[in-house]
Design an enzyme around this catalytic site. Structure first.
Site, PDB file in Angstrom:
ATOM      1  N   LEU A 164       0.698  -1.101  -0.025  1.00  5.95           N
ATOM      2  CA  LEU A 164       0.094   0.022   0.060  1.00  5.95           C
ATOM      3  C   LEU A 164       0.850   1.160   0.102  1.00  5.95           C
ATOM      4  O   LEU A 164       1.895   1.310   0.717  1.00  5.95           O
ATOM      5  CB  LEU A 164      -0.942   0.069   1.171  1.00  5.95           C
ATOM      6  CG  LEU A 164      -2.017  -1.128   1.264  1.00  5.95           C
ATOM      7  CD1 LEU A 164      -2.685  -1.010   2.505  1.00  5.95           C
ATOM      8  CD2 LEU A 164      -3.024  -1.183   0.314  1.00  5.95           C
ATOM      9  N   GLY A 224       3.546   0.839   4.428  1.00  9.52           N
ATOM     10  CA  GLY A 224       4.803   1.508   4.739  1.00  9.52           C
ATOM     11  C   GLY A 224       5.162   2.009   6.040  1.00  9.52           C
ATOM     12  O   GLY A 224       4.094   2.228   6.665  1.00  9.52           O
ATOM     13  N   ASP A 252       7.149  11.163   6.844  1.00 10.77           N
ATOM     14  CA  ASP A 252       7.823  12.330   6.300  1.00 10.77           C
ATOM     15  C   ASP A 252       7.669  12.207   4.795  1.00 10.77           C
ATOM     16  O   ASP A 252       8.613  11.823   4.027  1.00 10.77           O
ATOM     17  CB  ASP A 252       9.348  12.626   6.806  1.00 10.77           C
ATOM     18  CG  ASP A 252       9.589  14.076   6.374  1.00 10.77           C
ATOM     19  OD1 ASP A 252       9.078  14.726   5.525  1.00 10.77           O
ATOM     20  OD2 ASP A 252      10.524  14.546   6.967  1.00 10.77           O
ATOM     21  N   LEU A 285      -5.163   3.716  -1.066  1.00 12.08           N
ATOM     22  CA  LEU A 285      -6.480   3.857  -0.469  1.00 12.08           C
ATOM     23  C   LEU A 285      -7.431   4.730  -1.318  1.00 12.08           C
ATOM     24  O   LEU A 285      -6.922   5.546  -1.868  1.00 12.08           O
ATOM     25  CB  LEU A 285      -6.548   4.145   1.006  1.00 12.08           C
ATOM     26  CG  LEU A 285      -5.743   3.445   1.998  1.00 12.08           C
ATOM     27  CD1 LEU A 285      -5.703   4.291   3.272  1.00 12.08           C
ATOM     28  CD2 LEU A 285      -6.171   2.139   2.046  1.00 12.08           C
ATOM     29  N   LYS A 309      -4.196  26.824   3.693  1.00  8.30           N
ATOM     30  CA  LYS A 309      -2.986  25.948   3.197  1.00  8.30           C
ATOM     31  C   LYS A 309      -2.974  25.506   1.922  1.00  8.30           C
ATOM     32  O   LYS A 309      -1.901  25.272   1.187  1.00  8.30           O
ATOM     33  CB  LYS A 309      -2.433  25.625   4.224  1.00  8.30           C
ATOM     34  CG  LYS A 309      -1.969  26.190   5.584  1.00  8.30           C
ATOM     35  CD  LYS A 309      -1.400  24.849   6.443  1.00  8.30           C
ATOM     36  CE  LYS A 309      -1.079  25.762   7.770  1.00  8.30           C
ATOM     37  NZ  LYS A 309      -0.183  24.913   8.854  1.00  8.30           N
ATOM     38  N   LEU A 322      -0.898   8.972   4.858  1.00  7.88           N
ATOM     39  CA  LEU A 322      -1.348   8.668   6.180  1.00  7.88           C
ATOM     40  C   LEU A 322      -0.137   7.850   6.937  1.00  7.88           C
ATOM     41  O   LEU A 322       0.587   7.360   6.602  1.00  7.88           O
ATOM     42  CB  LEU A 322      -2.574   7.733   6.171  1.00  7.88           C
ATOM     43  CG  LEU A 322      -3.789   8.137   5.491  1.00  7.88           C
ATOM     44  CD1 LEU A 322      -4.912   7.259   5.493  1.00  7.88           C
ATOM     45  CD2 LEU A 322      -4.292   9.673   5.768  1.00  7.88           C
TER      46      LEU A 322
END
Length: 128
Positions: A20, A43, A47, A69, A82, A89
């Protein structure tokens, strides 16, 4: 869930592993179901700016199929000051999404459980 120090590459056949990654180049291939006969690799990077596409690169080097996802399929971008939108995620968020989906079979419910408002996405008003 089981944990081990052994590599998933040594424990499972390559065709059973799905890595994923939000950078999955299978643009149209998003995770549409959780298959109990597959092994999903989450994973470990948080960062996203420094290690861009590192999880995708790792999956490609290991000849693994990838998926992301279905955030953009079920959620909409929010307006924010922003202009920040991220499909990356943390591991616990991905785990929450997958386990909620497995229990409910509902992507909206699962994404609501794991995708925080700070990611710049929300469920459409019609879907609660």
């Amino acid at each position: 869930m089981d944990t081990t120090q052994e590599s998933y590459l040594d424990l499972f056949p390559l065709d059973a592993i799905v890595y994923l990654t939000p950078d999955s180049e299978n643009g149209k291939y998003f995770l549409d179901d959780v298959d109990p006969n597959k092994v999903y690799v989450l994973g470990g990077l948080v960062d996203e700016s420094i290690h861009k596409k590192l999880t995708l690169q790792r999956a490609q080097e290991q000849s693994l199929q990838t998926a992301r996802l279905p955030i953009r399929e079920y959620m909409v971008k929010t307006t924010n000051t922003k202009n920040y939108h991220s499909e990356t995620l943390a591991i616990n968020q991905v785990f929450d999404v997958l386990s909620t989906y497995y229990e409910t079979r509902s992507w909206p419910a699962a994404l609501k459980a794991g995708v925080s408002a700070g990611k710049g996405y929300r469920l459409p008003d019609a879907v609660k």
